[in-house]
Each structure stands twice: as C-alpha cells, then as structure tokens.
Design a protein around this motif. Structure first.
Motif, PDB file in Angstrom:
ATOM      1  N   UNK A 358       0.914  -1.501   0.234  1.00 15.07           N
ATOM      2  CA  UNK A 358      -0.130  -0.450   0.046  1.00 15.07           C
ATOM      3  C   UNK A 358       1.078   1.330  -0.096  1.00 15.07           C
ATOM      4  N   UNK A 359       2.010   1.473   0.498  1.00 16.60           N
ATOM      5  CA  UNK A 359       2.569   2.488   0.937  1.00 16.60           C
ATOM      6  C   UNK A 359       2.718   2.338  -0.356  1.00 16.60           C
ATOM      7  N   UNK A 360       4.065   1.720  -0.776  1.00 15.48           N
ATOM      8  CA  UNK A 360       4.678   1.791  -2.451  1.00 15.48           C
ATOM      9  C   UNK A 360       3.447   2.303  -3.185  1.00 15.48           C
ATOM     10  N   UNK A 361       2.673   2.195  -3.723  1.00 18.80           N
ATOM     11  CA  UNK A 361       1.385   2.177  -3.961  1.00 18.80           C
ATOM     12  C   UNK A 361       1.048   4.013  -4.089  1.00 18.80           C
ATOM     13  N   UNK A 362       0.495   3.679  -2.888  1.00 18.10           N
ATOM     14  CA  UNK A 362      -0.457   5.103  -2.703  1.00 18.10           C
ATOM     15  C   UNK A 362       1.243   6.506  -3.427  1.00 18.10           C
ATOM     16  N   UNK A 363       2.231   5.604  -2.932  1.00 15.87           N
ATOM     17  CA  UNK A 363       2.908   7.283  -3.647  1.00 15.87           C
ATOM     18  C   UNK A 363       3.590   7.180  -5.146  1.00 15.87           C
ATOM     19  N   UNK A 364       3.445   5.928  -5.944  1.00 18.53           N
ATOM     20  CA  UNK A 364       3.300   5.852  -7.117  1.00 18.53           C
ATOM     21  C   UNK A 364       1.981   6.725  -7.451  1.00 18.53           C
ATOM     22  N   UNK A 365       0.618   6.492  -6.917  1.00 18.81           N
ATOM     23  CA  UNK A 365      -0.169   6.623  -7.461  1.00 18.81           C
ATOM     24  C   UNK A 365       0.259   8.322  -6.970  1.00 18.81           C
ATOM     25  N   UNK A 366       0.621   8.900  -6.165  1.00 16.75           N
ATOM     26  CA  UNK A 366       0.808  10.004  -6.129  1.00 16.75           C
ATOM     27  C   UNK A 366       2.586  11.003  -7.057  1.00 16.75           C
ATOM     28  N   UNK A 367       2.816  10.057  -7.259  1.00 17.22           N
ATOM     29  CA  UNK A 367       4.283  10.184  -8.309  1.00 17.22           C
ATOM     30  C   UNK A 367       3.952  11.636  -9.095  1.00 17.22           C
ATOM     31  N   UNK A 502       4.989  15.851  11.059  1.00 18.32           N
ATOM     32  CA  UNK A 502       4.673  15.852   9.600  1.00 18.32           C
ATOM     33  C   UNK A 502       4.431  15.065   8.980  1.00 18.32           C
ATOM     34  N   UNK A 503       5.586  14.565   8.718  1.00 20.41           N
ATOM     35  CA  UNK A 503       6.033  13.375   8.344  1.00 20.41           C
ATOM     36  C   UNK A 503       4.720  12.426   8.287  1.00 20.41           C
ATOM     37  N   UNK A 504       5.304  11.537   9.357  1.00 17.57           N
ATOM     38  CA  UNK A 504       4.365  10.574  10.232  1.00 17.57           C
ATOM     39  C   UNK A 504       3.067  10.976   9.888  1.00 17.57           C
ATOM     40  N   UNK A 505       2.620  11.738   9.799  1.00 18.12           N
ATOM     41  CA  UNK A 505       1.004  12.259   9.276  1.00 18.12           C
ATOM     42  C   UNK A 505       1.129  11.631   8.501  1.00 18.12           C
ATOM     43  N   UNK A 506       1.485  12.172   7.292  1.00 22.12           N
ATOM     44  CA  UNK A 506       1.339  12.126   6.377  1.00 22.12           C
ATOM     45  C   UNK A 506       1.220  10.358   5.482  1.00 22.12           C
ATOM     46  N   UNK A 507       2.505  10.332   6.529  1.00 22.74           N
ATOM     47  CA  UNK A 507       3.066   8.326   5.273  1.00 22.74           C
ATOM     48  C   UNK A 507       1.179   7.598   6.030  1.00 22.74           C
ATOM     49  N   UNK A 508       0.818   8.491   7.827  1.00 26.45           N
ATOM     50  CA  UNK A 508      -0.392   7.101   7.941  1.00 26.45           C
ATOM     51  C   UNK A 508      -1.630   7.605   7.633  1.00 26.45           C
ATOM     52  N   UNK A 509      -1.625   8.844   7.169  1.00 30.06           N
ATOM     53  CA  UNK A 509      -3.594   9.004   6.772  1.00 30.06           C
ATOM     54  C   UNK A 509      -3.511   9.729   4.950  1.00 30.06           C
ATOM     55  N   UNK A 510      -2.554   9.684   4.635  1.00 31.29           N
ATOM     56  CA  UNK A 510      -2.679  10.009   3.151  1.00 31.29           C
ATOM     57  C   UNK A 510      -2.473   8.893   2.436  1.00 31.29           C
ATOM     58  N   UNK A 511      -0.972   8.541   3.073  1.00 29.63           N
ATOM     59  CA  UNK A 511      -0.075   6.728   2.385  1.00 29.63           C
ATOM     60  C   UNK A 511      -1.436   5.660   2.644  1.00 29.63           C
TER      61      UNK A 511
END
Length: 532
Positions: A358-367, A502-511
């Motif tokens: 999920x982390x990688x697919x969302x990172x790719x999605x928002x790339x 904020x970085x970890x919040x982005x990982x948790x709540x957005x990615x």
C-alpha cells in the motif's frame, strides 16, 4: 544489474473476476513469492470475501486455464482467474457497504472492504484479532428478537402515517447495547465522528427512531451512545480486557506511572493495539513458544518462524506496551521481528492493512502530483528540493524509478518537517557519481542513507538505527526504508519525533489512509494540493 532490479520492482496481472468481469492487478513490488501473499493482495485490491483458488493460462496446454500452485508460473502481464469455492470458510471480512454480487464459474462472492485475511468473528478480547477497519457505512445488524419486533411495527407505522417512535427506557437501552457491542468490534475508543456515523446509520435503517426537533435527527442517540460506550468499556475492564485494564485507575496510580501521558491507548488508528492471549494460552506457555522461536531463528526455518510469530503476537504486543523495553533488550528477545517480511506481517496484524504494497502503490499514485508540488516550493526548502530534483533528472533510465521514489520521500521530509540543526542533520550531497539522500539523527534515531547511482548494489546502503542500535540494513532504497521505518513505529509502539510529526502523519493518514479524516492544517494543505 540495476535494470533487472528495477524490472522486478513492479508487475501487472490480468485478473478474471467473473463472466465479462476482468481487472488489472498492479503489484508495485513485483509478483509475490508465495501463493498466500498473492491471494492476500488480490483480496485487498479487489475487496473480495470468501475462500477461492487461482488458475492461470498454461502454455503447455494451449493457454487453457489450469490450477495455480506456485507464483513461479507467473510473469508480468500473465492472466489469472479466480474460482470461488462454495462452502469454504471466508478469508476476509464483510464490508459494511451494500454487497455486490459477482458471477463466478461455480458460485459468487460478495465484495468486501478490508485488507486483512482473518475471521470476521474477531472480538475485542477473545483469541481472534480484529480484522476490520472502521467501515465507510456502519452496519446496523439485527438486534434481539424482542427489539426487532418493536422496530418492525414502528417502522411500518412511520411509513404509513409518519409517526415517530418514542422508545421506552428498556428499548432504548437494548438498542444502545447492541450498537456498543458492534462498535467495540472495530475499536475500543471511538471518535466523535464515529458516534455521528453510527447514530446516522441507525436512523437511516430505522427512520422511526429519528428525533423530532433535532437538526440532525440523531443528536440525542449520539450522546446516549457515548455514555453507553463508556459504561460498556468499564464492564469489559472489570472482566480483565487487557486493552482496557492498562488504563484502569489503579494502573495509573502505580509506581511506574509518571503522569497522565502514561495512559496507554491507541493513538495512531491501531485496530489490534493490545489483544488478549489466544484461548488456552498463558504468559508462561507463550514464553515457552518464544524460546522455541529463538531456536527456529537459528535454524532459519521460515515457515515455522512465521507461524510462531503469529501465535505470539498478543504476548509480544503486551510486552511492548506494558513493559516498554529498550530496543537492545527487545531485539535480543524477538530477533525474528527485525526483517521486512515480519515487520509487514506485524503491521498487518496491528492495522489490518498491508504495509509495503500500500505504501509503495500510494507513493506511485501520487508521484506526478508530488513532483509538481515540490517544484513549486520556495525558500530554503525549495532550494534544497531543487538540488535534489536536478540530481534526479540527470540519472539514467535504469535508476529513474528508484531516484524518483527516493527524491519524493526526501522532499516530503523537507516540506513537512522543521529543519533544526541542533536536533537533526539533513545532509544532501550531489556528486556526478553518487546520490546521497536523507540522514536523520537524534536520541530517537532513524537513518536512511547513501544510495549510489553508479553501483547496482545500492541496497546495502540503506538501514535503520533506533536508540543508537542498527536494527535493519540492506533495505534497497530510501522509499522502502521509509515504509519499513513507519512499520517499526507501529510494531515497537514508538512515538514519532516531534519535528517529524507531519511526515509520519502524511505516511499514516494520506499514504496508508489510517484515520485519514482528521488531518493537521499542514498535512491537509498538502493533501489538497495532491488532488488539484
């Protein structure tokens, strides 16, 4: 070489779900090594429920479908077909949204909305773990027979004459009790919007219960439900539910308590925060399992290690939450946890969603959108980002995906974090033959460093250090390192550093989309820009 490593990073399969129903399955980290992982990913991405087997087109038999027994038979762009097995036990939980039906060769399956393959009958303190995230539409299941009779008559009267029901004290208590027992299956500590969610679902299914004179029509139900849940938790705490007993007043007054911050409860949308031991197991019996696990780690017996890690999950969680051991001590007791696969499994047990995919697919999605946001950044942060983007643009095609993912994670850090030289070091050095990114250091340490464009063996250059102890290495790239680090925060019940919140919040709540409805202003602004 490097091109082969990048090719393995992603794969695409055509999945036949039923008659005239086929979809594309994207695997950002490549085809899984095991059938179990492949089926789990199919279940997650297509929201399936029920037991099923897989078939693939075999070239030895003129591309006819035959049963798939190993993922080694698959390649990128392969076609697989799902065969639902009637009568089999469900492998994923039901979704609260209205079920849709798919036509399979021999039966059908309802769509689900969860990411964990587990029993839907999980309870708050039983041997099974919770297997569902909070649903988008809360399911109002049947109440007791007595309650259902009264609601059926009241709903009939409402539809005929518009008469609302004024429930008796006992009827209202029974309804609230039923709702509380369902809510507790998802989380112990519900949020304000969760109560709104449930109360709205109640009057939607049973319109006779709508409150006259209320703007929302359910405000009174919401307040009553809050009190009922508090009483329900007290009853569970009194019978020894570990997730609640650690918050009991006598525990707070204990000698080890240092203040109100010692109250332990889920704070990062954990689903299985502090589960009870499996039925029939005790602390002593699970300690014996742990000692046996140490022997299996030395033998490198991976199937047995995986089984014993799953069996001792509750024991390990209670040790982490209640004892709060130092990382050195905990690593010696649970060495099997410190691998990518086990961190991914541990995160799935805790949150019911897979971590790395999920982390990688969302990172790719928002790339693409991320890169647009970063290129518009100004000031000192924009200057650092522009240096990284410029270095990324110069790399060869074989390293492109790797450097884009690396650049995004580093730019997220710059964009969302407070750069303070006395607390953290941010080092970015761009040479013609190397690409160095992200070095974080503090008493709570995390280090992701040194990826060299010129060497295909860059996977040896990324590792994670916590409390001065190197816990993982050979993590391939910074993006993967960030995902694993995020998984360790959950697995070890760590508190995110203040400057990196904020970085970890982005990982948790957005990615990862965990508790994604409650965002800080800074992360909300970035999320809005990602959807422009």
């Amino acid at each position: 070489g490097a091109s082969q490593n990048i090719t393995k990073m992603s794969a695409t399969l055509r999945v036949i779900l039923g008659v005239d129903n086929a979809s594309k399955l994207t695997l950002p980290t490549g085809i899984p090594d095991s059938m179990e992982d492949l089926k789990q990913e199919i279940t997650r991405q297509f929201n399936l429920s029920g037991n099923f087997r897989l078939q693939y087109r075999d070239k030895d038999f003129d591309n006819e479908f035959v049963n798939l027994s190993t993922t080694a038979e698959l390649a990128d762009k392969s076609t697989i077909k799902i065969i639902y097995m009637p009568g089999g036990s469900g492998t994923s939980t039901h979704r609260s949204a209205p079920h849709q039906r798919l036509d399979f060769d021999s039966s059908s399956s309802s769509l689900a909305d969860t990411d964990i393959l587990s029993s839907p009958e999980s309870t708050s303190s039983g041997s099974s773990f919770r297997s569902q995230l909070w649903p988008q539409t809360f399911p109002i299941h049947q109440f007791s027979y007595e309650v259902e009779i009264q609601l059926e008559k009241a709903n009939h009267a409402f539809h005929n004459s518009g008469t609302f029901l004024n429930p008796s004290t006992k009827l209202k208590s029974d309804i609230l009790e039923g709702l509380a027992s369902e809510m507790i299956k998802y989380k112990m500590y519900s949020l304000n919007e969760d109560f709104d969610h449930v109360a709205l679902a109640l009057i939607t299914k049973h319109p006779c219960l709508k409150e006259q004179g209320s703007v929302s029509g359910h405000y009174g139900w919401k307040i009553s439900l809050k009190y009922k849940m508090a009483n329900y938790r007290t009853r569970l705490r009194n019978i020894g539910c570990p997730e609640l007993s650690i918050n009991a007043a006598k525990e707070k007054r204990g000698t080890t308590c240092k203040g109100p911050n010692q109250v332990k409860k889920p704070r990062k949308a954990e689903v299985n925060y502090c589960p009870d031991y499996p039925i029939g197991e005790t602390k002593a019996s699970l300690e014996l399992e742990r000692q046996t696990l140490l022997l299996e780690v030395k033998k490198k017996n991976q199937p047995l290690i995986k089984a014993k890690m799953e069996r001792t999950f509750a024991y390990r969680r209670q040790e982490i939450i209640q004892d709060m051991p130092f990382i050195t001590e905990f690593r010696d007791r649970w060495p099997a946890l410190f691998s990518e696969s086990e961190i991914n499994a541990e995160f799935t047990h805790i949150n019911t969603v897979t971590l790395l995919s999920r982390f990688m697919s969302k990172l790719d999605h928002y790339s693409n959108q991320l890169m647009k946001v970063f290129r518009k950044k100004g000031g000192a942060a924009g200057h650092k980002i522009s240096m990284m983007v410029a270095a990324m643009d110069k790399v060869g095609c074989s390293m492109k995906w790797f450097c884009v993912a690396t650049c995004q994670c580093a730019c997220i850090f710059i964009t969302l974090s407070i750069i303070s030289a006395c607390h953290y070091k941010f080092v970015l050095v761009c040479f013609p033959d190397s690409f160095w990114v992200v070095y974080l250091e503090r008493s709570w340490k995390a280090m992701l460093s040194d990826m060299r464009e010129q060497s295909p063996q860059y996977d040896e250059d990324v590792g994670i250090i916590i409390e001065g102890v190197e816990v993982l290495q050979d993590l391939r790239d910074v993006a993967n390192g960030c995902a694993v680090l995020f998984g360790l925060v959950y697995s070890l019940n760590l508190t995110s550093p203040k400057d990196l919140r904020y970085m970890f919040e982005l990982f948790q709540k957005v990615l990862m989309d965990l508790d994604g409805n409650r965002l800080s202003t800074k992360v909300q602004v970035l999320k809005n820009r990602l959807h422009e």
